[in-house]
Design an enzyme around this catalytic site. Structure first.
Site, PDB file in Angstrom:
ATOM      1  N   GLU A 187       9.621  35.411  27.090  1.00 19.23           N
ATOM      2  CA  GLU A 187       9.845  36.670  26.375  1.00 19.23           C
ATOM      3  C   GLU A 187      10.126  36.447  24.887  1.00 19.23           C
ATOM      4  O   GLU A 187      11.244  36.622  24.414  1.00 19.23           O
ATOM      5  CB  GLU A 187      10.940  37.462  27.080  1.00 19.23           C
ATOM      6  CG  GLU A 187      10.508  37.813  28.505  1.00 19.23           C
ATOM      7  CD  GLU A 187      11.549  38.587  29.302  1.00 19.23           C
ATOM      8  OE1 GLU A 187      12.417  39.229  28.694  1.00 19.23           O
ATOM      9  OE2 GLU A 187      11.479  38.533  30.547  1.00 19.23           O
ATOM     10  N   GLU A 210      10.774  47.203  27.811  1.00 14.65           N
ATOM     11  CA  GLU A 210      12.241  47.218  27.828  1.00 14.65           C
ATOM     12  C   GLU A 210      12.836  46.836  26.470  1.00 14.65           C
ATOM     13  O   GLU A 210      13.895  47.327  26.100  1.00 14.65           O
ATOM     14  CB  GLU A 210      12.777  46.304  28.936  1.00 14.65           C
ATOM     15  CG  GLU A 210      12.398  44.853  28.780  1.00 14.65           C
ATOM     16  CD  GLU A 210      12.727  44.024  30.031  1.00 14.65           C
ATOM     17  OE1 GLU A 210      13.019  44.607  31.081  1.00 14.65           O
ATOM     18  OE2 GLU A 210      12.686  42.788  29.937  1.00 14.65           O
TER      19      GLU A 210
HETATM   20  C1  NOJ Z   1      14.657  42.577  33.677  1.00 10.77           C
HETATM   21  C2  NOJ Z   1      13.417  43.274  34.101  1.00 10.77           C
HETATM   22  O1  NOJ Z   1      12.357  43.015  33.214  1.00 10.77           O
HETATM   23  C3  NOJ Z   1      13.707  44.741  34.198  1.00 10.77           C
HETATM   24  O2  NOJ Z   1      12.520  45.443  34.485  1.00 10.77           O
HETATM   25  C4  NOJ Z   1      14.766  44.967  35.220  1.00 10.77           C
HETATM   26  O3  NOJ Z   1      15.093  46.315  35.268  1.00 10.77           O
HETATM   27  C5  NOJ Z   1      16.011  44.152  34.909  1.00 10.77           C
HETATM   28  N1  NOJ Z   1      15.689  42.799  34.678  1.00 10.77           N
HETATM   29  C6  NOJ Z   1      17.017  44.199  36.044  1.00 10.77           C
HETATM   30  O4  NOJ Z   1      16.496  43.532  37.147  1.00 10.77           O
HETATM   31 CA    CA Z   2      12.292  40.920  31.759  1.00 12.03          CA
END
Ligand code: NOJ
Ligand code: CA
Length: 678
Positions: free
Chosen positions: A178, A485
């Site tokens: 990432e 995210e």
């Molecule tokens: C990181 C993941 O990319 C995300 O999609 C998820 O909601 C969180 N971890 C919690 O598992």
């Molecule tokens: Ca992630």
């Protein structure tokens, strides 16, 4: 540098034994003659391979070999004992994907090598030559001097014949895959994850990656000098990076080579180098979109853990099921539904129980409600990196999912690189890397365990994608990049060029669970995404995944009824895909034809600059009239201003003889739906 290394090598060879006679190169070309490889043995007995395309060197002579923790390395004193050539041409069908039918046409060259030393170890280097590149791997038969093999590292080199511009992510850092992409001269790469995508000085594009990463550790590359990269395998839990017993082979080391960036994307080389489907009929898996109890958690407004902010309550999930049903969305993801999140789950998933819902998540009622509404829940298995703890509950976890009508499960491995917890049957604990040999096998165990219950999975914080979705077609998507995210968080949002980088790098690994569609363009604390609203629609075409999320909340989607029509319409499974144009990190336009229908969808994204893009519609069926529904950036749209929501939605009748000229705003994009006109 080069002459010194040569002199040293020669010196050592002379000290130990007389130099070998130089052997004639072994060569072969792809069936159409575009790509050629040659394997040479120098006077030191060192094996090297080189690659040319249309007669021009792409990979200069590059070493082959292995370093072992407990044995002499395989490096010098090699001789070619034989070669075999064979042609292959077959078209196979994907159960789901970006292309329904894939032609696999190659010439295979096997070069058999043997050490002239007392160990006399033998191995084969197998090359598969395609019109758009080459894959090669090492194959070791079972042999007395290699009953057990402990690989310290692989000495495979990729000596690019020219400098160029490379797009790459650093390897072995704490946040795994990432990271944003670096764009540097190839001659400035340090240690990178693959795929590394390179535009050579003469404009040729090359993507360096691997295929069929099974029972081996993932290959990063480190620049050793100039434009030479060398394999740098992901560490294992002990000294050896890879441990093998008996016969073994490496994954395929792959070089996709094309005239331009679109040509790189169009390659099927990685999928073709994987084994055919081992799961049999997977028609129970239907590609589709999903909503999710998610964005509010990622933004910090709801919590995964129990308490006043708990997101996965029966009432909240019901509302999401209603939203999905009303919009024809077949799945609803629910995170934080199970026992185990209340404590220190982050990088420590010991409490996670994937068959035990929290008391405020009434699974019986919700499964029945979802079924009545024609929706399925998507379960979530966040392991926190406790991978053995997960394996120990595979059966009950996937049975729970199947019993409650799930078709898909999302998995997660949130922990820093190198901190996966493996516990052996004797109770001994080890720390593994997400991309190490043990995890390469773990993911296959997940695929097999889930398949028994007809469950497909989408892995977050995964091992890199190497085309194993061909062999295990229930492994339908993965993360493995900075997804949406990051746009919720305040710590640094994805820049506008991010997706135009991803499509030519991470997307080469296969389906990407990016989670598009944040139409509100708002993250935590009302922070702005660096995107226009039209770009959010474009992402449904630009980014490929058979399971594609509607990442925003139902409340937010209710504010954008016109845009929602495109999200409802766009499919997630394709008959055909054509990249119309693109430059890495600048812009990208792609056209995809839906499976089982006549509709075409076009998506384009840009970067921080405005772009005007012209393209032909010659992919449409000639003689047919199509209604085009165009969702483009408004004339004043700009990701930097409060005009990021400015969108123009237009409709036109077009044919395959037409062309379109479209403007992409800074941070923008466009999406077009083309369906046969009545
Ligand atoms: C990181 C993941 O990319 C995300 O999609 C998820 O909601 C969180 N971890 C919690 O598992
Ligand atoms: Ca992630």
């Amino acid at each position: 540098m080069k002459p010194i290394r040569f002199a040293l090598g020669l010196g050592l060879a002379l000290a130990s034994a007389p130099a070998l006679a130089q052997q004639a190169p072994v060569t072969a070309s792809s069936p159409d003659g575009t790509v050629s490889v040659s394997l040479t043995i120098d006077g030191d007995g060192r094996a090297a391979y080189a690659v040319t395309r249309k007669g021009k060197p792409i990979i200069a002579p590059s070493r082959l070999g292995f370093l072992f923790t407990d044995e002499a390395k395989i490096d010098r004193r090699l001789t070619v004992t034989g070669q075999e050539v064979r042609d292959f041409d077959e078209t196979w069908t994907q159960p789901w994907g970006e292309w329904a039918n894939i032609r696999n046409r190659y010439r295979e060259l096997k070069v058999h090598l043997k050490e002239t030393t007392a160990l006399a170890r033998v191995f084969t280097v197998t090359f598969r030559l395609y019109e758009d590149g080459v894959g090669f791997r090492y194959e070791f038969p079972n042999q007395p001097n290699m009953a057990k093999t402990n690989v310290a590292d692989e000495l495979t080199e990729f000596a690019f014949a020219q400098d160029g511009t490379a797009w790459w992510k650093p390897a072995f850092l704490w946040n795994r895959e990432e990271y944003l992409y670096n764009k540097t001269p190839l001659s400035s790469v340090s240690t990178a994850d693959t795929p590394v995508t390179i535009k050579l000085a003469d404009g040729t594009h090359v993507a360096l990656h691997e295929a069929a990463l099974v029972d081996y550790s993932g290959m990063a590359v480190t620049r050793t000098e100039g434009t030479t990269l060398r394999a740098n395998l992901t560490p294992g839990a002990g000294e050896a990076k890879v441990r093998k017993t008996g016969a073994w082979n490496t994954p395929w080391r792959t070089l996709i080579i094309a005239d331009d960036a679109p040509g790189i994307y169009q390659s099927h080389l990685m999928l073709n180098l994987n084994e055919p489907n081992k799961l049999g009929d997977v028609s129970w898996f239907k590609p589709g979109k999903f909503a999710g109890v998610w964005w509010n958690m990622i933004k910090g407004e709801w919590s995964w853990a129990r308490g006043p902010k708990h997101g996965a309550t029966t009432a909240n999930v019901k509302a999401y099921i209603d939203f999905a049903a009303a919009n024809g969305i077949p799945h609803v993801l629910v995170e934080g539904w199970n026992v185990g999140w209340d404590g220190d789950w982050f990088g420590n998933g010991w409490d996670m129980d994937f068959a035990k819902p929290t008391e405020d998540f009434d699974i019986k009622a919700l499964a029945a409600y979802a079924k009545k509404k024609g929706v399925r829940l998507i379960g979530h298995h966040e392991t926190g990196g406790a991978a053995t703890h997960y394996e120990n509950q595979f059966d009950k976890a996937f049975k729970f999912a199947a019993d409650n009508g799930y078709m898909v499960v999302k998995t997660g491995y949130v922990t820093d690189a190198g901190q996966i917890e493996r516990v052996d049957p004797d109770g001994k604990k080890y720390r593994e890397w997400h991309e190490g040999q043990w995890m390469s096998n773990h993911f296959i165990r997940v695929a097999q365990a889930a398949a028994k219950y007809r469950i497909a999975f989408d892995s977050h914080e995964p091992i890199k994608g190497t085309g194993l979705q061909r062999t295990y077609p229930n492994w339908v998507a993965r993360e493995g990049m900075r997804g949406m995210e990051y746009n919720a968080w305040l710590g640094g949002k994805n820049p506008p060029e991010h997706e135009a980088n991803l499509v030519f790098t991470r997307m080469l690994e296969g389906p990407m669970d990016f989670t598009p569609g944040v139409l509100s363009l708002k993250g935590a604390e009302n922070s702005d995404l660096l995107s226009t609203v039209a770009k959010q629609l474009a992402l449904y075409v630009v980014i490929y995944s058979p399971v594609q999320m509607l990442a925003d909340t139902p409340e937010n989607y209710a504010k954008f009824p016109a845009e929602m029509k495109f999200i409802r319409d766009v499919p997630t499974d394709w008959q055909e895909t054509r990249v119309l144009n693109g430059e890495i990190g600048d812009y990208f336009t792609i056209a995809r034809k839906e499976r089982g229908g006549e509709g075409w969808y076009v998506g384009a994204v840009g970067d921080e600059n405005a772009h005007t893009i012209a393209f032909k519609l010659d992919f449409l069926t000639p003689g047919k009239r199509y209604k085009a529904e165009i969702y483009r950036d408004g004339d004043d749209a700009d990701y930097r201003t409060d005009k990021r929501h400015s969108i123009a939605i237009e409709s036109k009748v077009l044919t395959s003889a037409d062309s379109l000229t479209m403007r992409i705003a800074p941070g923008g994009g466009f999406a077009i739906r083309l369906v046969p006109a009545k």
